[in-house]
Write a protein that holds these residues in place. Structure first.
Motif, PDB file in Angstrom:
ATOM      1  N   ARG A  68       0.771  -1.105  -0.040  1.00  0.00           N
ATOM      2  CA  ARG A  68      -0.047   0.168   0.014  1.00  0.00           C
ATOM      3  C   ARG A  68       0.867   1.393  -0.075  1.00  0.00           C
ATOM      4  O   ARG A  68       0.503   2.236  -0.798  1.00  0.00           O
TER       5      ARG A  68
ATOM      6  N   ILE B  97       2.417   1.639  -3.525  1.00  0.00           N
ATOM      7  CA  ILE B  97       1.464   2.316  -4.305  1.00  0.00           C
ATOM      8  C   ILE B  97       1.414   3.732  -4.190  1.00  0.00           C
ATOM      9  O   ILE B  97       1.069   4.287  -5.266  1.00  0.00           O
ATOM     10  N   LEU B  98       1.014   4.058  -2.999  1.00  0.00           N
ATOM     11  CA  LEU B  98       0.995   5.656  -2.941  1.00  0.00           C
ATOM     12  C   LEU B  98       2.115   6.294  -3.086  1.00  0.00           C
ATOM     13  O   LEU B  98       1.958   7.480  -3.848  1.00  0.00           O
TER      14      LEU B  98
ATOM     15  N   LEU C  97       4.079   5.563  -5.761  1.00  0.00           N
ATOM     16  CA  LEU C  97       4.006   5.285  -7.253  1.00  0.00           C
ATOM     17  C   LEU C  97       2.830   6.594  -7.798  1.00  0.00           C
ATOM     18  O   LEU C  97       2.967   7.067  -8.819  1.00  0.00           O
ATOM     19  N   GLU C  98       1.743   6.489  -7.002  1.00  0.00           N
ATOM     20  CA  GLU C  98       0.710   7.460  -7.254  1.00  0.00           C
ATOM     21  C   GLU C  98       1.290   8.846  -7.545  1.00  0.00           C
ATOM     22  O   GLU C  98       0.938   9.773  -8.217  1.00  0.00           O
ATOM     23  N   GLU C  99       1.981   8.958  -6.323  1.00  0.00           N
ATOM     24  CA  GLU C  99       2.595  10.603  -6.386  1.00  0.00           C
ATOM     25  C   GLU C  99       3.616  10.701  -7.370  1.00  0.00           C
ATOM     26  O   GLU C  99       3.583  11.971  -7.730  1.00  0.00           O
TER      27      GLU C  99
ATOM     28  N   LEU D 292       3.709   9.381 -10.162  1.00  0.00           N
ATOM     29  CA  LEU D 292       2.912   9.451 -11.538  1.00  0.00           C
ATOM     30  C   LEU D 292       1.967  10.813 -11.616  1.00  0.00           C
ATOM     31  O   LEU D 292       1.955  11.470 -12.636  1.00  0.00           O
ATOM     32  N   GLU D 293       1.737  11.536 -10.580  1.00  0.00           N
ATOM     33  CA  GLU D 293       1.090  12.791 -10.318  1.00  0.00           C
ATOM     34  C   GLU D 293       2.056  13.854 -10.911  1.00  0.00           C
ATOM     35  O   GLU D 293       1.735  14.858 -11.417  1.00  0.00           O
TER      36      GLU D 293
END
Length: 97
Positions: free
Chosen positions: A45, A48-49, A51-53, A55-56
């Motif tokens: 988790r 993934i967080l 990676l999301e940051e 990606l943003e």
């Protein structure tokens, strides 16, 4: 038949605890795997967080590049539409001092 029955009975008495011990061991192992997987899920988790940051951040950079490309296209279109702008932008710098 006299000796056979006690031997079979002894085998059953040894087999039942062995099977119960094996089942208990399997239950404990499965419980350990489930509790260990919750820490793995938490780790995943967090990854993934992260990676999301990232990606943003990449999305923001792509937006900036798109804005720059749009600006460049607008400048080039303005040059094509108005030849005076195009001629003055390629004029050599003046040597007057």
């Amino acid at each position: 038949m006299g000796m056979l029955f006690p031997v079979l009975l002894m085998g059953v008495y040894l087999a039942i605890p062995a099977v119960l011990l094996y089942l208990a061991w399997r239950f404990v192992r499965s419980h350990e795997r489930r509790s260990g997987s919750s820490t793995e899920i938490e780790t995943m988790r967090k990854r993934i967080l992260a990676l999301e940051e990232r990606l943003e951040g990449v999305a923001d950079t792509v937006d900036q590049l798109a804005d720059g490309q749009r600006f460049t296209n607008d400048v080039l279109a303005a040059r094509r539409a108005n030849p005076e702008i195009a001629a003055s932008s390629f004029a050599p710098p003046s040597t007057e001092r």
